[in-house]
Design a protein around this motif. Structure first.
Motif, mmCIF file in Angstrom:
data_model
loop_
_atom_site.group_PDB
_atom_site.id
_atom_site.type_symbol
_atom_site.label_atom_id
_atom_site.label_comp_id
_atom_site.label_asym_id
_atom_site.label_seq_id
_atom_site.Cartn_x
_atom_site.Cartn_y
_atom_site.Cartn_z
ATOM 1 N N SER A 2 0.775 -1.194 -0.108
ATOM 2 C CA SER A 2 -0.054 0.013 -0.022
ATOM 3 C C SER A 2 0.941 1.045 -0.036
ATOM 4 O O SER A 2 2.062 1.011 0.515
ATOM 5 C CB SER A 2 -0.811 -0.062 1.268
ATOM 6 N N THR A 4 2.274 4.828 0.845
ATOM 7 C CA THR A 4 2.592 5.526 2.180
ATOM 8 C C THR A 4 1.927 6.611 2.479
ATOM 9 O O THR A 4 2.131 7.575 1.298
ATOM 10 C CB THR A 4 4.199 5.707 2.417
ATOM 11 N N GLN A 5 1.150 7.070 3.423
ATOM 12 C CA GLN A 5 0.523 8.528 3.491
ATOM 13 C C GLN A 5 1.282 9.368 3.922
ATOM 14 O O GLN A 5 2.412 9.158 4.521
ATOM 15 C CB GLN A 5 -0.558 8.114 4.652
ATOM 16 N N ALA A 6 1.082 10.439 3.110
ATOM 17 C CA ALA A 6 2.034 11.769 3.494
ATOM 18 C C ALA A 6 1.767 12.029 5.198
ATOM 19 O O ALA A 6 0.816 12.025 5.704
ATOM 20 C CB ALA A 6 1.595 13.050 2.707
ATOM 21 N N ARG A 9 -0.800 14.185 6.488
ATOM 22 C CA ARG A 9 -2.073 13.863 6.510
ATOM 23 C C ARG A 9 -2.177 12.768 7.542
ATOM 24 O O ARG A 9 -3.000 12.793 8.553
ATOM 25 C CB ARG A 9 -2.733 13.183 5.299
ATOM 26 N N LYS A 10 -1.074 11.887 7.987
ATOM 27 C CA LYS A 10 -0.727 10.977 8.537
ATOM 28 C C LYS A 10 -0.949 11.424 10.212
ATOM 29 O O LYS A 10 -1.590 10.977 11.278
ATOM 30 C CB LYS A 10 0.156 10.153 8.448
ATOM 31 N N ARG A 12 -2.029 14.628 11.142
ATOM 32 C CA ARG A 12 -3.014 15.826 11.390
ATOM 33 C C ARG A 12 -3.663 15.614 12.732
ATOM 34 O O ARG A 12 -4.219 14.450 12.915
ATOM 35 C CB ARG A 12 -4.064 15.614 10.197
ATOM 36 N N SER A 85 -12.179 10.850 8.312
ATOM 37 C CA SER A 85 -12.045 10.303 7.113
ATOM 38 C C SER A 85 -12.540 10.940 5.985
ATOM 39 O O SER A 85 -12.383 10.738 4.832
ATOM 40 C CB SER A 85 -12.676 8.768 6.853
ATOM 41 N N SER A 220 5.740 18.266 5.321
ATOM 42 C CA SER A 220 6.089 18.129 3.818
ATOM 43 C C SER A 220 7.590 17.984 3.586
ATOM 44 O O SER A 220 7.951 17.203 2.866
ATOM 45 C CB SER A 220 5.445 19.089 3.056
ATOM 46 N N ASP A 223 8.966 14.819 5.075
ATOM 47 C CA ASP A 223 8.872 13.742 3.935
ATOM 48 C C ASP A 223 9.980 14.010 2.810
ATOM 49 O O ASP A 223 10.489 12.586 2.449
ATOM 50 C CB ASP A 223 7.285 14.108 3.083
#
Length: 537
Positions: A2, A4-6, A9-10, A12, A85, A220, A223
């Motif tokens: 899957s 990777t979520q930023a 966002r992860k 927040r 969500s 960001s 990341d």
């Protein structure tokens, strides 16, 4: 595998307790929710990435949580999970930047009359609300005046000045502030610990500084740092990623400046150019370093003594006078703004360095500072220290005894007032402002300059003051300059004292204003005293 979520966002925040750097907003909203003192419209203002949309979503959960209206939503009920969500039907999010027209607003408001589908309140979150057209604002105004009981508006903007006052007056406004660098760095540290990624904390401080108060930008960049550095985030990697100037370059520039070493400064400029670094960012970082040196000179407790560059900052703070640092700071700022006007960035940058060198006189470099001839290395080592010489080597004139006083009119002149009427500028004006004058019989004036400003005593500046005085009195004036201890205060100090007094009076006037006191009492507002400026008459 899957995707990777930023991190933005992860990580927040899901409730008020997880928010960083907006304690004043959290306190006000929490108290309102606990006391059930709810407003129908909230306006959240602030720059990008400081938490406007996040606070709006947490507020939506607080108002609709199945446990009841609360400052601590459970986060596990169906409504809280739907809001997290982005699937909660009674939370309507509108991007005003792409929906500016009145038709979009009318359609949204027509649906506002209907009761919420599953929640307690229907929440309308309008982002970048200042982008709405005038007619769209007018359409919103009627609903803001008489909203249905089940509707709450949360407006967010980066530019509240563009919102009509008729809308502002109907909203409860909260101004989100920039998040302090230390809090951003600490949060990044927490995130990386949870992500099991190794790091050097100075690297996180560089990311926090580059984020300029925005937590979203910081995450960001984090990341990007992980992608650039892999599983070990180092200071060197972040400097390379961000194009940040190494502190060694900046420290060595200022060391060369204390020596009057123009060739050494240009050599460092050549090294910076070879590294393909942005001269704009170099000047920005140089101004930051000068600011930290000024803090070390005046408020040393504000600096982190554990930072690896602290010894070099403390050393430079002793090598320069406070006036020099203030001057170099201004030169760095002006040099940065003039880069676009220069023939090229290298010329603009080196011209800025030469301007600093020009104001750091040869006499100062030769007589006040010396550095042992050692190879370049760590400033922390004693052999590379900048050592201030004794000033006993400077030959000084000895002031003659003051003759008996007469010629009262001439001797009663005010030096501060006289300077303001003379045609002086640049360094000659600076020399006059940093001095004290004695008016003696037969049109004689003795000017005393303190030890720390003796480098201003160049003949060409003395001659300009002589000429200005001759022109003012329409006859030759006998003028002598001396280095010595002052008995009073200089014109510059007088000006600064008057400015501080006016500033204090202005702050006191605002603090005593009944409206300001009411805002502080009712909304936990804070007065930003640095934004108060006396009115110039």
């Amino acid at each position: 595998m899957s995707p990777t979520q930023a991190l933005a966002r992860k990580w927040r925040p899901k409730d008020f307790s997880q928010l960083t750097g907006q304690e004043h907003i959290v306190k006000a909203l929490s108290n309102a929710l606990q006391q059930n003192r709810l407003h129908h419209a909230y306006l959240l203002t602030g720059t990008r990435g400081v938490g406007k949309t996040t606070i709006a979503r947490i507020l939506a959960k607080s108002l609709n949580c199945e446990t009841g209206i609360t400052a601590k939503p459970c986060g596990i009920c169906s409504i809280c999970m739907q809001i997290d969500s982005g699937s909660f039907i009674d939370l309507v999010e509108l991007d005003a930047a792409s929906n500016t027209q009145v038709d979009n607003m009318r359609e949204l408001l027509e649906n506002a009359i209907y009761a919420p589908t599953s929640g307690r309140f229907k929440i309308y979150l309008i982002d970048e609300v200042h982008m709405l057209s005038k007619s769209a604002f007018n359409a919103m105004l009627k609903t803001l005046e008489e909203p249905p009981m089940h509707v709450k508006f949360v407006l967010a903007t980066t530019d509240p000045q563009k919102i009509p006052v008729t809308v502002l007056s109907r909203c409860l406004q909260f101004n989100l502030k920039h998040i302090p660098q230390q809090q951003i760095a600490d949060h990044l540290k927490y995130v990386l610990t949870q992500e099991n990624i190794t790091y050097a904390f100075p690297a996180l401080q560089l990311i926090a500084r580059a984020a300029q108060g925005s937590m979203r930008d910081a995450l960001s960049l984090l990341d990007q740092a992980i992608a650039y550095s892999g599983e070990n985030i180092t200071e060197d990697n972040i400097q390379s990623m961000l194009g940040i100037t190494s502190q060694d370059y900046l420290v060595n520039l200022l060391k060369a400046l204390t020596q009057g070493d123009g060739a050494g400064m240009l050599s460092i400029a050549d090294e910076i150019e070879a590294q393909c670094l942005s001269f704009d960012l170099v000047l920005q970082d140089l101004a930051t370093l000068l600011h930290r040196i000024a803090l070390a000179q005046t408020i040393p407790d504000k600096l982190n003594r554990d930072a690896h560059e602290y010894p070099a900052i403390a050393l430079l703070a002793k090598a320069f006078s406070a006036e020099d640092i203030q001057l170099f700071y201004q030169i760095a700022l002006h040099g940065r703004s003039d880069l676009s006007l220069a023939p090229d960035e290298y010329a603009g940058f080196t011209m800025t360095l030469m301007r600093m060198l020009a104001f750091n006189s040869d006499e100062l470099a030769k007589n006040e500072y010396e550095k042992p001839s050692q190879p370049k290395g760590d400033l922390n080592k004693p052999e590379n220290a900048i050592i201030k010489k004794s000033t006993s080597a400077v030959e000084q004139k000895v002031a003659p005894p003051t003759p008996s006083l007469h010629n009262t009119a001439f001797q009663s002149l005010n030096w501060t007032l006289l300077i303001s009427q003379l045609n002086l500028s640049g360094m000659s004006k600076m020399l006059a402002q940093h001095s004290e004058a004695k008016f003696l019989p037969t049109e004689k004036i003795e000017i005393y300059v303190p030890e720390q400003h003796k480098h201003l005593l160049e003949k060409k500046y003395q001659d300009k003051i002589q000429t200005a005085l001759n022109d003012y009195f329409s006859k030759p004036i006998t003028l002598n300059f001396y280095i010595g201890t002052l008995t009073g205060i200089t014109p510059l100090e007088t000006h600064n004292l008057e400015a501080k007094e006016k500033q204090a009076q202005s702050i006191a006037h605002i603090e005593q204003d009944p409206i300001v006191q009411q805002l502080i009492e009712n909304f936990d507002a804070k007065l930003v005293t640095s934004s108060i400026k006396p009115i110039k008459k």
